[in-house]
Design a protein around this motif. Structure first.
Motif: not given
Lengths: 300, 444, 315
Positions: A217-224
């Motif tokens: 989840p956090i990687l998705t957020a940072v990535g986006i």
């Protein structure tokens, strides 16, 4: 598209962590109050969306119709002429390509560098660790806009002006993400890793097969957010790129559209084309973006 | 702003666990990165077999359309050259991009600038020298270009620019109005007058016909008019290290003309941008002092007009002018083949500058100016001598077209037209402006 | 293990239960080794080259007459600093930046709150409202300025065209010193308020439902519930949004540059643009660097206020 309410963010706002809300609101009868509420809400949303609609309306008019006063919302003779002219020049596709390339470089490098650093700080002790971490946190305070002059000079020395690397590399230094990811990794209990380590996994294996899967989840957020930020970044690409062929979409639209002069349908067509890529990304990832912002604010 | 606040280093902080991530974002991103890395070489490393030639310019008006016409013809004749021209916003944004591109070493192969801005572009550092021998191969040397402009293209003894044209302030004539005023001869040429009083008398006769003004002139950017009037009296502006010399009496005489033109109602107090051409086009004035680039504008209005040199207010036709020229912005790795293509392109444009003359500019290439075809261009051929009467500004990093002196002097000079300051007061302010600019250390 | 769709651990946010995860930190410490440094090194390298080095070198530039055009560089002491601090144009641009901030922050907090309240109550329109209110945020700045520049066009634009329908002659928007700043602020609010809106929305939806239910039982109406429960519980979110917006607004540059180039007559030139003008238009690297450092100090002061705010909540 998510039609349910966004999942309640887990917050630090009080001792109680709230349970997720029921997805659908309770059935209610339509009272005067709610009719008024829904009217106001719909109107507000329509007004807020109007500039985009106006841009689109202008873009599908023949040039002669764009300057008719008073303005009309519906074109008499809708046409996609403006789009064919704009696309025919080729610039927009070229700039979109440049944006895609630089944005992907930024996103991937940011994720890789920040994950490695956060993992290092979170899981290992080494000489100078507190000092280095403090140094990185201090970097959050420096407003990048104030570094444009020495950064440009550096780029001239490295020969990176008017290159993709020149656009991308200074953007990958995001100390705030190291901080965020480290806090997240800190919260992952060590038990998971111990099992893997007993099986003989080294630090890289542990990161890859234990930590990362737990951090989606956090990687998705940072990535986006990195992606949106890099795609829309204006100031730095505007500084480091002068060659029209190397410009990113926002910079190209800002510098070269002057050539269209008073052809407003074409100007608006290029605006609509410039808006499309991220609007599509937004529709696809709406829920992640919404919750990502939410997480951002609540946790500060 | 928020967006700016996080770019390029600090995107907004999404903290803590957020919504469930069901998408293998990382995997996807890595895959895309692989693809991108494969295809992310900058375009100039692509091997196309064609010589790449990139030209930057600042022509957005009527002259810009002429240039596109010429570029189309150039491309048709040069299929082996991958040619692309870009027009930037006129003025500071254009010069900024030229300078930054040259500082980075990957800018344009050839760019169009004002010769008066040569010094501000740091020849030798931001501009690469041009080999006169190479130009001569393509038929361009000091025998085909007017010497007073050719000299301007040198800096420290080296050639840095190739002159394209001279553009000057000229005087436009509304033939209808002036015929009624009886100030034209049998060939529709304006009667020759000389001296301040004679010129004012001429304007009064025209004013008798229009009922409004005799002369239309730009009051918003008056530096050029001032410079022409000052130079007609041999006024000198000598810029030293931190001091300068100026002839107060001559400056006051020039300012007095500007002041009285508005004061006596012979010229408008406010006229900006399109107003100036509009005033002569719709008959509010019979004459107009403006740049030669307004010819396409007046042609578009359909009025019957002609043009002549800047009026001999102080006994001669000296006028303020500048030249467009080609320069080679600095390149890190200068490719001889592209340099050669750039020189050939510049020569081609000069040889074909009859088209350019259609936009009002006086070509620098003399064979064109002396040709029968140019003779037939009207009203261009009426003021061709103006190129010899052109008065350049003193060389300084802040002088020249769209330079800081021109922009900042407008503050003082505009008040003359508006009547809010006397010539003495305006002169004080102007000298203060120049003193300020001299106190700023030169960045080049 | 990789098929896990839900990570168990992150479910417990660090902040909400500080004791448990924090406790682990010390336990897992291994004796000092070099392994960690290898993980940190790549980031550090980039950090050093692209952020730290420019920051240090830039400070050095402030004492020189370095030019973008190259050439000899000489040490000129504090000349750039004294020029920066005595330059009335610098103060004008600081004032413009501040004025933009003063106008935009309250507007973008109140608008966001209003939109979030609407969305929170009109739940059936949820996705539609979120789409409409947030979509402008993902637009590149140039797209926004092209659209608003077109709507603001004094003679042909949507605004004045619509006003003329009612016989009103509209203002010159971006072209008059009196209205340019307001026009820029309005466009900015439209473009960027979506972020604040989502922050509010998330905070609102995390207010425990039983609080409202209790209030409803006590007979509180909608407005009373908003006034007595929602707003007070959002106080900290409001402070957060205000500070984030403050720092964001102070850094304003691009949309103003694109819409007005800092005009008319420099009425909208911000500090960042003045730095750009001095360094890249005027070629004076040294002077631009000293301006940047003056401004950096101001921004860092504001940012420290932000950090204070967060630490207070945790303490």
């Amino acid at each position: 598209m998510a039609t349910s309410t966004p999942p309640a963010p887990r917050t630090a706002q009080g001792p109680a962590t709230t349970a997720p809300r029921p997805a659908a609101p309770r059935r209610r009868r339509w009272s005067v109050g709610s009719v008024a509420l829904y009217t106001v809400a719909s109107l507000a949303a329509i007004v807020w969306f109007a500039p985009l609609l106006w841009a689109f309306a202008t873009s599908v008019k023949p040039e002669g119709e764009t300057t008719v006063m008073p303005p009309t919302w519906l074109p008499d003779n809708a046409t996609f002429e403006a789009y064919t002219s704009v696309l025919g020049r080729g610039d927009i596709l070229r700039w979109t390509m440049n944006s895609l390339i630089t944005t992907v470089i930024v996103t991937v490098l940011t994720l890789v560098l920040c994950v490695l650093a956060a993992y290092g700080f979170s899981r290992f002790d080494f000489r100078g660790r507190p000092g280095l971490f403090a140094l990185i946190i201090g970097g959050i305070l420096i407003p990048p806009q104030t570094l444009i002059v020495p950064q440009f000079v550096l780029m001239t020395q490295l020969g990176m002006v008017d290159t993709y690397w020149g656009v991308a590399l200074p953007q990958v230094v995001a100390p705030v993400f190291v901080f965020i990811l480290k806090r997240f990794f800190d919260a992952i209990p060590r038990d998971y890793e111990d099992a893997a380590r007993l099986d003989g996994a080294g630090p890289v294996r542990v990161l890859w097969s234990v930590i990362l899967p737990l951090s989606r989840p956090i990687l998705t957020a940072v990535g986006i957010f990195t992606f949106i930020g890099a795609w829309n970044n204006f100031l730095w690409p505007f500084i480091v790129v002068n060659d029209p062929e190397m410009m990113t979409l926002p910079v190209g639209l800002g510098t070269a559209v002057g050539q269209y002069g008073i052809q407003y349908a074409q100007v608006m067509a290029s605006a609509v084309l410039g808006a499309l890529p991220l609007l599509v990304v937004f529709l696809l990832f709406q829920r992640h973006i919404v919750t990502g912002v939410a997480g951002a604010g609540i946790k500060g | 702003m928020r967006r700016a606040s996080r770019a390029p280093h600090a995107p907004p902080p999404p903290l803590a666990p957020v919504g469930p991530g069901r998408r293998a974002f990382v995997t996807g991103a890595l895959a895309t990165a692989g693809l991108a890395a494969a295809g992310c070489a900058p375009p100039d490393t692509l091997i196309s077999g064609e010589t790449r030639l990139r030209q930057w310019n600042l022509f957005a008006g009527g002259d810009g359309l002429r240039m596109i016409e010429m570029h189309d013809a150039y491309q048709a004749e040069h299929p082996g050259i991958d040619f692309r021209a870009t027009t930037f916003t006129w003025g500071a944004p254009f010069y900024t991009k030229v300078a930054m591109g040259a500082a980075g070493g990957r800018g344009a192969d050839i760019a169009t600038v004002h010769v008066s801005r040569l010094e501000s572009l740091a020849p030798g550092r931001l501009l690469d020298p041009i080999d006169p021998g190479l130009l001569a191969e393509f038929g361009i040397d000091d025998t085909v270009v007017l010497p007073n402009i050719w000299e301007k293209c040198f800096f420290d003894g080296q050639l840095y620019a190739i002159p394209i044209d001279t553009h000057v302030l000229i005087q436009y004539i509304n033939l209808d109005v002036c015929r009624q005023a009886g100030v034209l001869d049998a060939d529709d040429r304006l009667v020759e007058v000389s001296g301040v009083d004679a010129y004012f008398d001429l304007l009064r006769e025209i004013q008798g016909v229009t009922g409004d003004y005799g002369l239309s002139m730009d009051t918003w950017n008056p530096w050029s008019n001032f410079w022409a009037l000052y130079r007609q009296q041999d006024g000198e502006l000598v810029l030293g290290e931190d001091d300068f010399e100026m002839d107060d009496d001559k400056a006051l005489a020039a300012m007095d003309v500007m002041y009285r033109l508005a004061e006596e109602g012979l010229a408008p107090r406010h006229s900006r941008d399109a107003d100036t051409a509009a005033n002569i086009a719709n008959g509010h004035a019979g004459l107009m002092i403006h740049g030669n680039w307004e010819i396409p504008t007046l042609e578009a209005t359909g009025i019957e007009f002609s043009a002549t040199q800047f009026p001999a207010v102080f006994g001669n036709h000296r006028t303020r002018g500048d030249s467009h020229c080609y320069v080679f912005p600095h390149q890190r790795d200068r490719d001889p083949e592209r340099t050669r293509a750039a020189a050939e392109y510049a020569a081609w444009m000069l040889h074909n500058s009859l088209t350019w003359a259609g936009g009002g500019h006086i070509p620098a290439y003399q064979p064109v100016v002396e040709s029968a075809e140019y003779d037939a261009l009207h009203p261009q051929s009426e003021y061709r001598e103006a190129a010899e009467n052109v008065q350049f500004e003193p060389e300084a990093w802040f002088s020249g077209s769209a330079g800081r002196l021109q922009e900042e002097a407008a503050g003082a000079l505009t008040t003359l037209h508006q009547g809010t300051q006397t010539p003495e007061q305006a002169l004080d302010q102007l000298k203060g402006t120049i003193r300020n600019l001299l106190s700023v250390p030169s960045p080049v | 293990m990789t098929q896990n769709t839900q990570a168990p651990a992150p479910r417990t946010a660090p902040g909400s239960a500080p004791a448990a995860p924090r406790g682990l930190v010390d336990v897992r410490r291994r004796p000092s080794s070099w392994t960690g440094l290898w993980f940190v090194l790549p980031f550090l390298a980039f950090y050093a080259v692209f952020l730290l080095w420019p920051a240090i070198v830039g400070f050095g530039y402030t004492f020189t007459d370095r030019s973008l055009a190259g050439g000899d560089v000489s040490f000129i002491g504090l000349d750039n600093w004294s020029e920066t601090l005595t330059d009335s144009d610098m103060y004008d641009s600081l004032w413009n930046t501040l004025w933009f901030t003063v106008l935009s922050v309250p507007l973008m907090v109140v608008l966001a709150l209003g939109m979030a309240l609407l969305t929170d109550h009109a739940r059936r329109l949820g996705w539609f409202l979120r789409l409409s209110f947030f979509a402008p945020f993902v637009l590149p700045v140039t797209v926004m300025t092209l659209i608003w520049g077109w709507m603001y066009n004094p003679s042909l634009g949507l605004f004045n065209g619509t006003l003329s329908r009612f016989g009103i002659e509209g203002p010159e928007w971006l072209f008059s010193e009196d209205t340019a700043m307001f026009s820029v602020v309005a466009a900015t609010a439209w473009w960027q308020v979506g972020f604040n809106y989502l922050l509010y929305l998330a905070a609102m939806q995390s207010i425990p439902k039983d609080v409202y239910e209790a209030a409803a039982i006590d007979g509180a109406g909608v407005w009373q519930r908003i006034g007595r429960i929602t707003l007070p519980m959002l106080a900290r979110t409001t402070a957060l949004i205000a500070v984030l917006q403050l720092i964001g607004s102070l850094r304003v540059f691009e949309q103003i540059y694109l819409m007005t180039m800092g005009g008319p007559n420099f009425a909208t030139r911000t500090v960042i643009q003045y730095i750009y003008d001095s360094g890249f238009v005027g070629l004076r690297i040294g002077l631009a660097s000293s301006m940047a450092y003056v401004f950096m100090v101001l921004i860092i002061a504001a940012s420290i206020a932000q950090f204070r705010l967060f630490s207070r909540k945790e303490g």
